[in-house]
Design a protein around this motif. Sequence first.
Motif, short mmCIF file in Angstrom:
data_model
loop_
_atom_site.label_atom_id
_atom_site.label_comp_id
_atom_site.label_asym_id
_atom_site.label_seq_id
_atom_site.Cartn_x
_atom_site.Cartn_y
_atom_site.Cartn_z
N GLU A 146 0.85 -1.19 0.00
CA GLU A 146 0.00 0.00 0.00
C GLU A 146 0.88 1.24 0.00
N ILE A 147 0.65 2.12 -0.96
CA ILE A 147 1.45 3.34 -1.06
C ILE A 147 1.04 4.31 0.03
N TYR A 148 2.01 4.78 0.80
CA TYR A 148 1.72 5.78 1.84
C TYR A 148 1.64 7.16 1.20
N ARG A 149 0.53 7.83 1.41
CA ARG A 149 0.35 9.18 0.88
C ARG A 149 0.90 10.20 1.86
N MET A 150 1.35 11.30 1.31
CA MET A 150 1.83 12.37 2.17
C MET A 150 0.66 13.01 2.90
N ALA A 151 0.97 13.66 4.01
CA ALA A 151 -0.06 14.20 4.90
C ALA A 151 -0.68 15.45 4.29
N GLY A 152 -1.87 15.79 4.77
CA GLY A 152 -2.58 16.98 4.29
C GLY A 152 -3.96 16.62 3.80
N ASP A 153 -4.79 17.63 3.64
CA ASP A 153 -6.16 17.43 3.19
C ASP A 153 -6.26 17.63 1.69
N GLY A 154 -6.88 16.66 1.00
CA GLY A 154 -7.19 16.81 -0.41
C GLY A 154 -5.99 17.17 -1.25
N ARG A 155 -6.10 18.29 -1.97
CA ARG A 155 -5.06 18.70 -2.90
C ARG A 155 -3.76 19.04 -2.21
N TYR A 156 -3.79 19.29 -0.91
CA TYR A 156 -2.56 19.66 -0.21
C TYR A 156 -1.69 18.45 0.14
N LYS A 157 -2.12 17.27 -0.29
CA LYS A 157 -1.20 16.13 -0.29
C LYS A 157 -0.26 16.21 -1.48
N GLN A 158 -0.65 16.97 -2.51
CA GLN A 158 0.13 17.08 -3.74
C GLN A 158 1.30 18.04 -3.54
N MET A 159 2.48 17.62 -3.99
CA MET A 159 3.68 18.43 -3.78
C MET A 159 4.54 18.47 -5.02
N TRP A 160 4.92 19.69 -5.38
CA TRP A 160 5.75 19.95 -6.56
C TRP A 160 6.57 21.20 -6.25
N TYR A 161 7.83 21.23 -6.64
CA TYR A 161 8.77 22.26 -6.19
C TYR A 161 8.83 22.27 -4.65
N ASN A 162 8.77 21.10 -4.09
CA ASN A 162 8.76 20.97 -2.64
C ASN A 162 10.18 20.75 -2.12
N THR A 163 10.49 21.40 -1.02
CA THR A 163 11.82 21.33 -0.42
C THR A 163 11.86 20.24 0.64
N THR A 164 12.94 19.47 0.67
CA THR A 164 13.11 18.39 1.65
C THR A 164 14.50 18.50 2.26
N ILE A 165 14.57 18.60 3.60
CA ILE A 165 15.86 18.66 4.28
C ILE A 165 15.89 17.65 5.43
N ARG A 166 17.09 17.31 5.82
CA ARG A 166 17.29 16.35 6.90
C ARG A 166 17.20 17.04 8.25
N LEU A 167 16.50 16.41 9.19
CA LEU A 167 16.38 16.91 10.56
C LEU A 167 17.17 16.02 11.52
N PRO A 168 17.40 16.50 12.75
CA PRO A 168 17.97 15.60 13.77
C PRO A 168 17.08 14.37 13.96
N GLU A 169 17.66 13.32 14.53
CA GLU A 169 16.98 12.06 14.81
C GLU A 169 16.59 11.31 13.55
N GLY A 170 17.24 11.63 12.42
CA GLY A 170 17.01 10.86 11.20
C GLY A 170 15.75 11.21 10.45
#
Length: 644
Positions: free
Chosen positions: A216-240
């Motif tokens: 089962e594919i895990y969807r990103m969090a958010g309501d409706g269209r706000y699960k959709q992400m494009w030009y989205n930034t991803t950075i590493r946090l403490p604790e992995g």
Amino acid sequence: MRVKLRTTLKSQWYWQLTIAVLVSLLMASLAHAELKPDDTLYDEWPELVGTWGPMMKLRDNTDTWAARKPDGGWWVGLIHATLLPDGKIIATAISRREEKRVFEGGDQANTAGENSVSFVLDPSELRQNPKDTIYVRPIREDAEFPEGGAPGPGKRDYLFCSGHAPIGNGRILFTGGTQVTNLAQPDRKPEQGLTYARLFDPKVNEFSMVQSRNGEIYRMAGDGRYKQMWYNTTIRLPEGKALIFGGFWEGRYDRPYSDNLGFQIFDPEKLKHDQNPFSLLVAHEDSVPYLKISETDYAAMVVLPQPLTIAETTYEVAVIAESGHIVLLDVEPSSKKRFHVLTHRPSGNCPHQSGRRVSFLLSPAGKELIVVGGYKDSDIDCDVSRRADFYHLEHHAWYSLDLGIARPFPTTTVLPTGVVLIANGGPIRLPIEKRQPPGEPGTDITLFPKVTHVQILDPERYYAYDLGPWSDDPSARGYHGMALLMKDASVLIGGGLSLDGSYGIGSERPDIRFYEPYYLHHQRQRPEWGDVQEPIAMTVGKPIRIPYSGPDLKEEGGVALMALGSYTHSFDHNQRYIPLDYKRNGDMLEITAPANTFIAPQGDYMLYLVGPSDLADLPEEGPVTVNRVRDFGMPSVGKHVVLN
């Protein structure tokens, strides 16, 4: 030409005025210098000038995308690249039928990008045996049709403009991307952000969906269209963990793009226990408008090495977007005040957003946030594009350095010696009246004549050195350009848009080359590792001992821990330089690990030993231009470190 430093106090606290004035006087004393006006400044510092490797074209002649494949294979324009622990690169690109793209009129169906292509490059092999053309071997991205069937005629899911960052154990997390119908055709449809993520594992050279054990594919969090992400930034946090900013949820061509200003957390421990690893931190409607990004931009984020406490709330992350404001974010789930908005970057003669099309990084000393270049299409003469602006995290004040070279979309790469390599740049589009006719030099070169120059920014002395233009290449590398630090301390330069003639090259330039900084050509002996096996295990707050019998290292900055770079859109999503304390006892080095995971979030790094370079032999007295050069040092080849 004059390089000058000017201080602009934008703090709301009156008591900081005195501190800011003192800082400005100190900076001015360091950075004011009369330089030659004949634009040959790089001739003053031959010890700093590096060399350029040959240009290598990228093509895909496999049958991965057999339909419409041209003779000789697809042309491949690099867009995303991340350094892997073994020194190789996982790259993502868009391929097209023709080398040069027509932007207006003409045969757009054959010259626009069509296919998402991911592949691994081996820099060590390419540096030893350069090739005129590199024929890439695409890796199945496993996400073209995520639910087991084609989503519709001509519709595909691309890693194009996704977010990405290393998350430990060698893996790279790719979040979001775009789904588009008929990308290369006249009936191209609006682009939709993706709702899922993928993991690249270099141990098996494969992508996998972020999914449960039963598929089962895990969807990103958010309501409706706000699960959709494009030009989205991803950075590493403490604790992995990883922090993800939404960017856009849709991109249309008849109206502004649709914002997704939400934040969420990716927790690999939850995935390990077969739980959805995505959790909402900030909903779109609860975010702040200062985080709105411009079309074609990413929001840039960094984890602060020392969280800032303001009005009893502790903030761990700094973000900059189109507005130019520094926005602090508290990532603790129980936070009562999620954001704190600081002052915006000084706009100079630009009335528009000063955070547009910039490069953003944490200073090597960890005390300042640095914003370099940028501009808005209508502001050709905007002085923001020629500045490096420093925001001091303790004094809450801006001070500005005129770099002397205007750069929209610059790249900034921290080298193991603690200085910043500034390269690339150029506009993404220009008014018709500003364009050059076919056959003339590129419009970007005409309006921004020094974007092919590289510079070294010394953030300790607030000084920038012009090292001259790259060789054997008259074209710029603007939008989508990258400059990624390699394991051997060279730098991969690739991708980028060039506005040659009326229409331009691209989507993105289908070529790469390596830049060898000054230290790879000095006469002094480069530090060499003893019998050290990779990966080196390092634990936060604890020392390690490694054998070393080479020449003495620099007293300060003699050992440097570098995060694995992860580049796209002029921003390294995972750039970090941490100088480590060390003691030498005979043929052993005792190295002190970072004190906490804010200084260095746990995961994969490269460790460099840095000794004196030929710069140490420069005379102490002489012209001011020579006297400005301190010994930045000469690094070893990097060694893979796993920080726990």
